[in-house]
Every structure is written in structure tokens, then in C-alpha cells.
Design a protein around this motif. Sequence first.
Motif, PDB file in Angstrom:
ATOM      1  N   CYS A  46     -18.577   6.175 -10.701  1.00  0.00           N
ATOM      2  CA  CYS A  46     -17.864   5.092 -10.037  1.00  0.00           C
ATOM      3  C   CYS A  46     -16.447   5.531  -9.685  1.00  0.00           C
ATOM      4  O   CYS A  46     -15.566   5.575 -10.541  1.00  0.00           O
ATOM      5  CB  CYS A  46     -17.839   3.852 -10.930  1.00  0.00           C
ATOM      6  N   VAL A  47     -16.239   5.883  -8.435  1.00  0.00           N
ATOM      7  CA  VAL A  47     -14.935   6.290  -7.938  1.00  0.00           C
ATOM      8  C   VAL A  47     -14.451   5.198  -6.998  1.00  0.00           C
ATOM      9  O   VAL A  47     -15.200   4.732  -6.145  1.00  0.00           O
ATOM     10  CB  VAL A  47     -15.045   7.623  -7.169  1.00  0.00           C
ATOM     11  N   ARG A  48     -13.215   4.776  -7.173  1.00  0.00           N
ATOM     12  CA  ARG A  48     -12.654   3.760  -6.277  1.00  0.00           C
ATOM     13  C   ARG A  48     -11.613   4.406  -5.385  1.00  0.00           C
ATOM     14  O   ARG A  48     -10.619   4.933  -5.879  1.00  0.00           O
ATOM     15  CB  ARG A  48     -12.011   2.627  -7.069  1.00  0.00           C
ATOM     16  N   LEU A  49     -11.869   4.365  -4.093  1.00  0.00           N
ATOM     17  CA  LEU A  49     -10.883   4.788  -3.109  1.00  0.00           C
ATOM     18  C   LEU A  49     -10.485   3.530  -2.359  1.00  0.00           C
ATOM     19  O   LEU A  49     -11.331   2.886  -1.727  1.00  0.00           O
ATOM     20  CB  LEU A  49     -11.458   5.832  -2.155  1.00  0.00           C
ATOM     21  N   THR A  50      -9.214   3.158  -2.491  1.00  0.00           N
ATOM     22  CA  THR A  50      -8.746   1.920  -1.883  1.00  0.00           C
ATOM     23  C   THR A  50      -7.578   2.215  -0.959  1.00  0.00           C
ATOM     24  O   THR A  50      -6.957   3.275  -1.029  1.00  0.00           O
ATOM     25  CB  THR A  50      -8.294   0.903  -2.952  1.00  0.00           C
ATOM     26  N   THR A  51      -7.298   1.245  -0.108  1.00  0.00           N
ATOM     27  CA  THR A  51      -6.116   1.322   0.733  1.00  0.00           C
ATOM     28  C   THR A  51      -5.272   0.091   0.444  1.00  0.00           C
ATOM     29  O   THR A  51      -5.799  -0.940   0.030  1.00  0.00           O
ATOM     30  CB  THR A  51      -6.482   1.430   2.223  1.00  0.00           C
ATOM     31  N   GLY A  52      -3.982   0.226   0.614  1.00  0.00           N
ATOM     32  CA  GLY A  52      -3.076  -0.867   0.251  1.00  0.00           C
ATOM     33  C   GLY A  52      -2.731  -0.755  -1.212  1.00  0.00           C
ATOM     34  O   GLY A  52      -2.662   0.349  -1.750  1.00  0.00           O
ATOM     35  N   LEU A  96      -6.871   6.774  -5.102  1.00  0.00           N
ATOM     36  CA  LEU A  96      -8.156   7.202  -5.655  1.00  0.00           C
ATOM     37  C   LEU A  96      -8.078   7.022  -7.162  1.00  0.00           C
ATOM     38  O   LEU A  96      -7.159   7.526  -7.803  1.00  0.00           O
ATOM     39  CB  LEU A  96      -8.436   8.662  -5.302  1.00  0.00           C
ATOM     40  N   ASN A  97      -9.024   6.270  -7.710  1.00  0.00           N
ATOM     41  CA  ASN A  97      -9.046   6.003  -9.149  1.00  0.00           C
ATOM     42  C   ASN A  97     -10.407   6.331  -9.729  1.00  0.00           C
ATOM     43  O   ASN A  97     -11.437   5.914  -9.180  1.00  0.00           O
ATOM     44  CB  ASN A  97      -8.742   4.530  -9.432  1.00  0.00           C
ATOM     45  N   VAL A  98     -10.401   7.064 -10.810  1.00  0.00           N
ATOM     46  CA  VAL A  98     -11.601   7.328 -11.597  1.00  0.00           C
ATOM     47  C   VAL A  98     -11.306   6.785 -12.986  1.00  0.00           C
ATOM     48  O   VAL A  98     -10.316   7.177 -13.605  1.00  0.00           O
ATOM     49  CB  VAL A  98     -11.907   8.843 -11.692  1.00  0.00           C
ATOM     50  N   ARG A  99     -12.125   5.875 -13.442  1.00  0.00           N
ATOM     51  CA  ARG A  99     -11.950   5.322 -14.792  1.00  0.00           C
ATOM     52  C   ARG A  99     -12.824   6.106 -15.748  1.00  0.00           C
ATOM     53  O   ARG A  99     -14.054   6.054 -15.657  1.00  0.00           O
ATOM     54  CB  ARG A  99     -12.315   3.847 -14.823  1.00  0.00           C
ATOM     55  N   GLY A 100     -12.212   6.822 -16.642  1.00  0.00           N
ATOM     56  CA  GLY A 100     -12.942   7.664 -17.581  1.00  0.00           C
ATOM     57  C   GLY A 100     -13.912   6.902 -18.460  1.00  0.00           C
ATOM     58  O   GLY A 100     -14.908   7.454 -18.911  1.00  0.00           O
TER      59      GLY A 100
END
Length: 134
Positions: A46-52, A96-100
Motif C-alpha cells: 500500500c503506497v500512497r502518492l498524493t498531490t496537495g 509519497l508515503n509508505v506506512r511500514g
Amino acid sequence: MIVELEDRWIIRLRGITVSAVSQIPDDRGLIVEMGDGQIVLKTSGCVRLTTGPGSAPDAVLVIGDEVAELVGCTVLSLVAFKTGSLRAIFSTGHHLNVRGADPGATGYLEIPGVFDWSSCQGVGRMRLSDPDGT
């Protein structure tokens, strides 16, 4: 290049250009190449790539071909956490966020001859090739 704090490593890549981005099919992961491909970040799960903004409620999830918007931008901040999480902020406003702690989430960041960082099952590990970390 790396500053170690109690709970994280600040990786000084500010100004490095993203040269390529690709999605890993059926994995929800990304491969981000920086500095003409010499620096590689691989994520899975589950990788979150967001804008803003970096988080809810106003974050907009980037999906599909939109990830290509990162190509040509620069890194503003990259932090790897000892909990296995990773956060990168880019000049385009993307986060870009990766939650371990997320099941199946893994990450790997490498600059050959300098360091590699890996994340698996909620644990981040940093291995320096240069003992001084410079």
C-alpha cells in the motif's frame, strides 16, 4: 548525506531530479528512479502518492498514468523511519508515503556505494557503505 535521529534517517536528496517512475502491476507499488537512475526507490504494498496536502482530508490520491507527473520534478524531502515508513515530498507538490505497519508494505532505497535502506514488517534498516555516512 544521511542524518540519523532517534526515530528516523533524513536522507539529503534535495534537488535530485526524478528520471523515471513506473508502477508495479498488481502490487500497488512504485519504482522511482532519481539522479539518472543511480538512485532507486522501490515500494510495494500500500503506497500512497498524493498531490496537495500530505494527508487527509484534502489529499488527492494519484493513480494510473498520473504517476508520470513526477518525471522531471525534484526531491524536496526524503525521510526513512525506523518503523519502516517512508515519506518523500517532491517539487510538484506530490507526497509519497509508505506506512511500514501496513500489511505487505515494503520499501527499498539505494545509492550504490553509499547506503541502502529497507523496510519490511514495520522495521526500517539502514546500511551505510561509507562508515562516515557522508
